[in-house]
Design an enzyme around this catalytic site. Structure first.
Site, PDB file in Angstrom:
ATOM      1  N   VAL A  21       0.834  -1.208   0.000  1.00 57.80           N
ATOM      2  CA  VAL A  21       0.000   0.000   0.000  1.00 57.80           C
ATOM      3  C   VAL A  21       0.868   1.257   0.000  1.00 57.80           C
ATOM      4  CG1 VAL A  21      -1.820   1.254   1.213  1.00 57.80           C
ATOM      5  CG2 VAL A  21      -1.848  -1.242   1.192  1.00 57.80           C
ATOM      6  N   LYS A 112      -6.149  -0.668  10.880  1.00 55.97           N
ATOM      7  CA  LYS A 112      -7.392  -1.007  11.599  1.00 55.97           C
ATOM      8  C   LYS A 112      -7.120  -1.532  13.007  1.00 55.97           C
ATOM      9  CE  LYS A 112      -6.387  -4.803   8.864  1.00 55.97           C
ATOM     10  NZ  LYS A 112      -6.207  -5.186   7.496  1.00 55.97           N
ATOM     11  N   LYS A 212     -12.464  -3.951  12.281  1.00 55.96           N
ATOM     12  CA  LYS A 212     -13.242  -3.028  11.453  1.00 55.96           C
ATOM     13  C   LYS A 212     -14.622  -2.772  12.082  1.00 55.96           C
ATOM     14  CE  LYS A 212     -10.567  -4.673   7.533  1.00 55.96           C
ATOM     15  NZ  LYS A 212     -10.430  -5.702   6.494  1.00 55.96           N
TER      16      LYS A 212
HETATM   17  N1  HSE Z   1      -6.781  -9.469   4.900  1.00 55.87           N
HETATM   18  C1  HSE Z   1      -7.691  -8.412   4.669  1.00 55.87           C
HETATM   19  C2  HSE Z   1      -8.841  -8.924   3.788  1.00 55.87           C
HETATM   20  C3  HSE Z   1      -6.996  -7.255   4.039  1.00 55.87           C
HETATM   21  O1  HSE Z   1      -8.789 -10.075   3.337  1.00 55.87           O
HETATM   22  O2  HSE Z   1      -9.808  -8.206   3.553  1.00 55.87           O
HETATM   23  C4  HSE Z   1      -7.730  -5.942   4.102  1.00 55.87           C
HETATM   24  O3  HSE Z   1      -7.921  -5.500   5.402  1.00 55.87           O
END
Ligand code: HSE
Length: 448
Positions: A21, A112, A212
């Site tokens: 990223v 997160k 999240k």
């Molecule tokens: N491992 C996470 C997913 C990456 O599969 O969505 C994004 O947070």
């Protein structure tokens, strides 16, 4: 168009992390320099990129002389206006973000885990230093969902959010549904495609989605909710037979981050595998895509859909935040903070009743033993209805399975109606004490 002709102001950005990223974020900032300047009212300039091994950075758009291993110094550097934190994890990310905020920098992060643990502390820190802390990429990657919660919907009352916020688990469940794969094969496919982490535990056990969920709840209900407040169930126990049984009832199994405000303001924040009817918008979210379904009192139903992970999609959300923070700096103000004037009060058992499908794997599904299992529900006052049993041919007992007419080893599926989680936990614990029940029964919440 030369951006320097538009403005003389420069907003200087320090980037922490040059991985998937981070490198894509740097690319967007460098390649879109003129557009960002026009949109921001200032040149957004990358002035430092901190990473552990500069020699391994594979991003030709990052000038070599920007690379540094001194992350702490970059966070506190006098000429840095915005720090982008993309190193992930709790420490040292927490210390770096706090240092940056305390030095008067606005911060953009995609972390997160950091926000689910330390969010309230950091939101207050940003507020008290008069700077921005933006984190759109922390939930559902490229999907704009946090800004709508923070700004667009701030005049409404959100009552419920159901999110498919982990791409790995959605890919696994979708492959099991569409292609009939078993869990292990689908997980291997997710790993080969690069969706799952090398250690996929955080994905498949639901912890990634739980981080999240905590962030969504904080923003939706203006209250501090941490990862420790989230109840979590993953998807590792789901079998191809569970998927087939759901399909037969025109439902799909999805791992949901669920955030709900009940009557009298009790709040539940959970991650669980759920049965979603084929007509629900979340049922048609395939592959590794994410989607967040929001119910608000005035707006009614809303759905946000898109890529929840990946370098470029996540970088899109990060750079959007950088532009917002830069625009605020140009105007000498900070944007919307994160109000947390409500106290988190967990929903009571009475408030959080739901229907659950319970699947028991049994050594013998003959009638008398099926009834013994059903009696456990009754002994806890839970109304239960038998759905079906799937028996294998090796039955050698006397009784008949009431659903399929034969006995033998197999699954029995039941519907527990308007059941509280506390009652359900006790039922599951008692079921596991029965000799005929193999392993832990699977619980799937039914989404109405
Ligand atoms: N491992 C996470 C997913 C990456 O599969 O969505 C994004 O947070």
């Amino acid at each position: 168009m030369q951006s320097d002709q538009l403005t003389h102001k420069t907003i200087r950005v320090g980037l922490l992390g040059a991985g998937t990223v981070g490198s894509q974020t740097a690319r967007l900032i460098v390649e879109q320099r003129d557009e960002l300047a026009a949109r921001t009212g200032a040149v957004v300039e990358l002035v430092g990129v901190a990473c552990l091994r500069p020699e391994e950075v594979d991003a030709p758009w990052i000038a070599r002389d920007l690379l540094t291993t001194d992350t702490a110094a970059l966070c506190a550097r006098e000429d840095v206006d915005i720090v982008i934190e993309l190193i992930g994890g709790l420490e040292p990310a927490h210390t770096f973000v706090k240092t940056a905020l305390e030095h008067g920098k606005s911060v953009v992060t995609a972390n997160k885990a950091l926000l689910a643990k330390f969010g309230p502390e950091l939101y207050k820190c940003a507020e008290s230093h008069g700077v921005d802390l933006y984190f759109e990429a922390a939930v559902a990657g490229a999907i704009p969902i946090l800004r709508p919660l923070r700004e667009s919907l701030i005049g409404d009352e959100i009552t419920q959010i159901f999110g498919i916020v982990n791409g790995t688990t959605n890919y696994i469940l979708d492959e099991m549904t569409v292609r009939g794969l078993d869990f292990d094969t689908a997980l291997r496919a997710a790993q080969e495609k690069g969706y799952a982490e090398a250690d996929p535990t955080g994905d498949v056990e639901g912890f990634d989605a739980a981080n999240k969920a905590a962030i969504l709840a904080t923003l939706a209900f203006q209250m501090p909710v941490s990862i420790d407040d989230v109840s979590v169930e993953g998807i590792t126990a789901i079998t191809a037979a569970d998927i087939a049984a759901a399909s037969a009832e025109k439902r799909v199994i999805k791992l949901l981050a669920a955030v709900e405000r009940h009557d009298e303001n009790g709040v539940s924040v959970s991650v669980y595998p759920a049965l979603v009817g084929a007509e629900h918008p979340l049922a048609s979210v395939h592959g590794s895509f994410n989607a967040v379904f929001v119910k608000a009192q005035a707006a009614d139903d809303l759905m946000f859909y898109g890529r929840g992970a990946g370098g470029a999609p996540t970088a899109s959300a990060v750079v959007g935040d950088v532009v917002s923070a830069a625009r605020n700096l140009v105007r000498g103000c900070a944007g919307f903070g994160v109000p947390m004037y409500n106290k988190y009060v967990p929903a009571s058992d009475e408030q959080a009743r739901a229907d659950f499908v319970v699947r028991c794997n049994m050594e013998d599904t003959s009638l008398a033993l099926c009834e013994e299992v059903m009696d456990v529900f009754a002994s806890h006052g839970v109304q239960v209805e038998r759905l079906a049993s799937s028996c294998e041919a090796q039955y050698e007992g006397d009784g008949d399975c009431p659903a399929c007419g034969i006995g033998g080893q197999g699954d029995m599926r039941m519907l527990a109606k308007a059941c509280s989680e506390a009652d359900l936990h006790e039922v599951i614990a008692d079921l596991q004490k029965l000799d005929v029940v193999c392993g832990k029964p699977l619980v799937l919440r039914v989404i109405k």
